[in-house]
Design a protein around this motif. Structure first.
Motif, short mmCIF file in Angstrom:
data_model
loop_
_atom_site.label_atom_id
_atom_site.label_comp_id
_atom_site.label_asym_id
_atom_site.label_seq_id
_atom_site.Cartn_x
_atom_site.Cartn_y
_atom_site.Cartn_z
N PRO A 71 0.83 -1.21 0.00
CA PRO A 71 0.00 0.00 0.00
C PRO A 71 0.86 1.26 0.00
O PRO A 71 1.91 1.32 0.66
CB PRO A 71 -0.81 -0.12 1.29
N LEU A 72 0.42 2.25 -0.75
CA LEU A 72 1.13 3.52 -0.87
C LEU A 72 0.45 4.58 -0.01
O LEU A 72 -0.71 4.43 0.40
CB LEU A 72 1.15 3.99 -2.32
N LEU A 73 1.15 5.67 0.24
CA LEU A 73 0.58 6.83 0.91
C LEU A 73 0.79 8.04 0.03
O LEU A 73 1.89 8.25 -0.50
CB LEU A 73 1.23 7.07 2.27
N GLY A 74 -0.27 8.84 -0.14
CA GLY A 74 -0.16 10.08 -0.88
C GLY A 74 -0.61 11.25 -0.03
O GLY A 74 -1.37 11.08 0.93
N ALA A 75 -0.14 12.44 -0.37
CA ALA A 75 -0.58 13.65 0.31
C ALA A 75 -0.55 14.80 -0.69
O ALA A 75 0.26 14.81 -1.62
CB ALA A 75 0.30 13.98 1.52
N GLY A 76 -1.44 15.77 -0.47
CA GLY A 76 -1.46 16.91 -1.36
C GLY A 76 -2.35 18.01 -0.83
O GLY A 76 -3.23 17.78 0.02
N THR A 94 -4.56 8.39 1.53
CA THR A 94 -4.06 9.74 1.27
C THR A 94 -4.33 10.64 2.46
O THR A 94 -5.19 10.36 3.29
CB THR A 94 -4.73 10.38 0.03
N VAL A 95 -3.57 11.72 2.53
CA VAL A 95 -3.78 12.81 3.47
C VAL A 95 -4.05 14.06 2.65
O VAL A 95 -3.24 14.43 1.80
CB VAL A 95 -2.56 13.04 4.38
N HIS A 99 2.17 11.95 9.67
CA HIS A 99 1.51 10.82 9.01
C HIS A 99 2.48 10.07 8.10
O HIS A 99 2.49 8.82 8.08
CB HIS A 99 0.30 11.30 8.21
N ALA A 100 3.30 10.80 7.35
CA ALA A 100 4.25 10.15 6.45
C ALA A 100 5.29 9.36 7.23
O ALA A 100 5.64 8.23 6.85
CB ALA A 100 4.93 11.20 5.57
N LEU A 147 5.01 1.45 8.73
CA LEU A 147 4.00 1.01 7.76
C LEU A 147 2.58 1.21 8.26
O LEU A 147 1.67 0.47 7.88
CB LEU A 147 4.25 -0.44 7.34
N ARG A 148 2.38 2.21 9.11
CA ARG A 148 1.04 2.54 9.63
C ARG A 148 0.42 3.63 8.77
O ARG A 148 0.92 4.75 8.72
CB ARG A 148 1.11 3.00 11.08
N LEU A 149 -0.66 3.30 8.08
CA LEU A 149 -1.36 4.25 7.24
C LEU A 149 -2.43 5.00 8.02
O LEU A 149 -3.05 4.43 8.93
CB LEU A 149 -2.01 3.54 6.05
N PRO A 150 -2.69 6.25 7.69
CA PRO A 150 -3.75 7.00 8.36
C PRO A 150 -5.12 6.50 7.93
O PRO A 150 -5.27 5.89 6.87
CB PRO A 150 -3.52 8.44 7.89
N PRO A 151 -6.15 6.74 8.73
CA PRO A 151 -7.49 6.30 8.36
C PRO A 151 -8.02 7.04 7.14
O PRO A 151 -7.55 8.15 6.81
CB PRO A 151 -8.34 6.59 9.60
#
Length: 467
Positions: free
Chosen positions: A402-407, A427-428, A448-449, A456-460
């Motif tokens: 799983p990936l994490l994105g933010a913008g 995403t955030v 969060h990042a 490897l903890r992703l935000p809700p």
């Protein structure tokens, strides 16, 4: 066999050279952090010929301050940015990660500072026009091609291998050289394109990948434009609301802007004292950076400067736009930089032809009355480009973590479209202005990042950071 299939096959077959005995030394350049260490890795200029000519890629690391458990690799934006400069300017953002990770980056082959292409290739380019017919489209293509060929003849083989997949393969050579089986990534802005290429070519070597305001290469031009036009219009609406409330603009600024743009497209506005005029298309292109980055609240000095430039243009002088554009990039109008296009055009960020261009233009005129030209700008810089697409868009493979994105307001949706292609990703959304949120020190986004990159903890789902 398609280009995408060939690219994937080459990625599987090419053996990455291992640089034995890589030596990290204190960086010699003035202004680098004392703890920063530098090295270099030799890579093939053309990854299809791994035994052919080599180029040397400079790398740098900020070593882990505690017990090291891995490496986070930071991919710079641009295209044209240097990750070594990012670590120098924004190293404090990585303080938490460095408790457990080395942070490594590179001066990529497409960096303005790499040294093979002259600086002028990254600082100049044609002033684009918005074609109104197939003949005008072909004429623009001839102009773009001439400009590109002037730089290409300086180093043709190098010029032809500035695509993001080549950068991704360089990164994997660095991974091998530093002795890591897998990497975790922070990819900023255009750095998202080589990051996605890396995930496509080497999915088993990705431990985690955080994308920050990433450029999205995975969509066709019409789909991309639909998202971007919505973003442009929303941001223009924020400017209008602020401008009228702050007294920086008279009432009806949106209608006035549309009249100004339409009139300038019929009769371009001169820049007094200069042999330059601004079309409505030019006004939209020049306005966009100020719209995206207004400057500190509540005064928003760049929005205030934009409002003043609009008033001056309504009076028949586009000097307000020309002055701030020239102060930023040294040109009276925004050029389509050849050096940047050498990467973007190779990555397929171009129109398939006049018909596709007209479809995107018509979409913009329907859904983005204030900034219809902006959905055309970058791809018009590749019309007539002299070299083929070497890093075409292609699906992400199965098996990625799983990936994490933010913008921010202006780039979350592009990033979200990338990460949602990988099951379990998150995403955030930053509820405010900005770009490159991690590097520029946004504490909420960094928290969060870091939780993701370290553990490897992703935000809700639905996580929002606010100013």
């Amino acid at each position: 066999m398609s280009l995408a299939m060939v690219s994937a096959l080459l990625g599987a077959l090419i053996v990455v050279p291992h640089a034995s005995g890589l030596e990290w030394r204190a960086c010699q350049e003035a202004g680098r952090p004392k703890e920063m260490e530098c090295a270099s890795v030799e890579v093939p200029l053309d990854w299809a010929e791994p035994d052919g000519r080599k180029i040397s890629v400079r790398i740098a690391r900020l070593p882990a301050t505690g017990r090291k458990t891995g490496t986070v690799f930071s991919i710079p934006g641009g295209p044209g940015g240097s990750g070594i400069d990012d670590l120098t300017s924004y190293g404090k953002s990585f303080a938490g990660l460095r408790e457990r990770f080395d942070v490594v980056s590179l001066e990529p082959r497409n960096a303005t500072s790499f040294g093979i292409l002259p600086q002028e290739c990254f600082a100049t380019g044609p002033w684009l026009t918005r074609p109104g017919s197939p003949r005008e489209y072909a004429a623009l293509g001839a102009t773009v091609r001439r400009s590109a060929e002037e730089c290409r003849r300086r180093a043709p083989v190098f010029f032809d291998h500035l695509d993001s997949a080549s950068v991704a393969r360089d990164i994997d050579a660095i991974r091998s050289a530093i002795g890591e089986e897998r990497l975790s990534f922070v990819a900023t802005s255009y750095g998202g394109v080589p990051a996605v290429a890396y995930a496509r070519l080497f999915p088993g070597r990705v431990r985690a990948m955080y994308l920050d305001g990433a450029v999205n290469q995975l969509r066709d031009p019409l789909t991309e434009a639909r998202t971007r036009y919505r973003t442009f219009e929303a941001q223009f609406g924020r400017f209008v609301t602020w401008c009228e409330a702050a007294g920086a603009c008279e009432a009806g600024v949106a209608e006035r802007w549309q009249r100004l743009v339409a009139a300038a497209d019929r009769t371009p506005i001169p820049v007094k004292g200069q042999a330059v005029t601004y079309s409505g298309f030019d006004l939209q292109v020049a306005a966009m950076p100020h719209l995206v980055s207004p400057g500190p609240a509540p005064d928003h000095p760049r929005w205030r400067q934009l409002a003043q430039a609009m008033r001056q243009a309504e009076g028949g002088d586009a000097a307000g736009f020309a002055a701030y554009v020239q102060a930023g990039i040294g040109s009276l109008k925004p050029p389509s930089f050849v050096g940047m296009n050498a990467t973007q055009c190779a990555d397929g960020l171009r129109f398939g032809g006049y018909r596709e261009y007209r479809a995107v233009r018509a979409l913009g005129e329907r859904v983005s009355p204030n900034l219809a030209g902006m959905g055309l700008w970058h791809r018009l810089g590749c019309v007539g480009w002299p070299t083929p697409v070497t890093n075409p868009r292609a699906p992400l493979p199965a098996g990625l973590p799983p990936l994490l994105g933010a913008g921010s307001w202006t780039d979350h949706d592009d990033t979200a479209d990338i990460v949602r292609r990988v099951p379990g990703s998150a995403t955030v959304r930053y509820d405010g202005h900005g770009h490159g949120l991690y590097l520029t020190g946004n504490a909420c986004v960094i928290a969060h990042a870091d939780a993701y990159l370290m553990d490897l903890r992703l935000p809700p789902t639905g996580t929002v950071c606010r100013p």
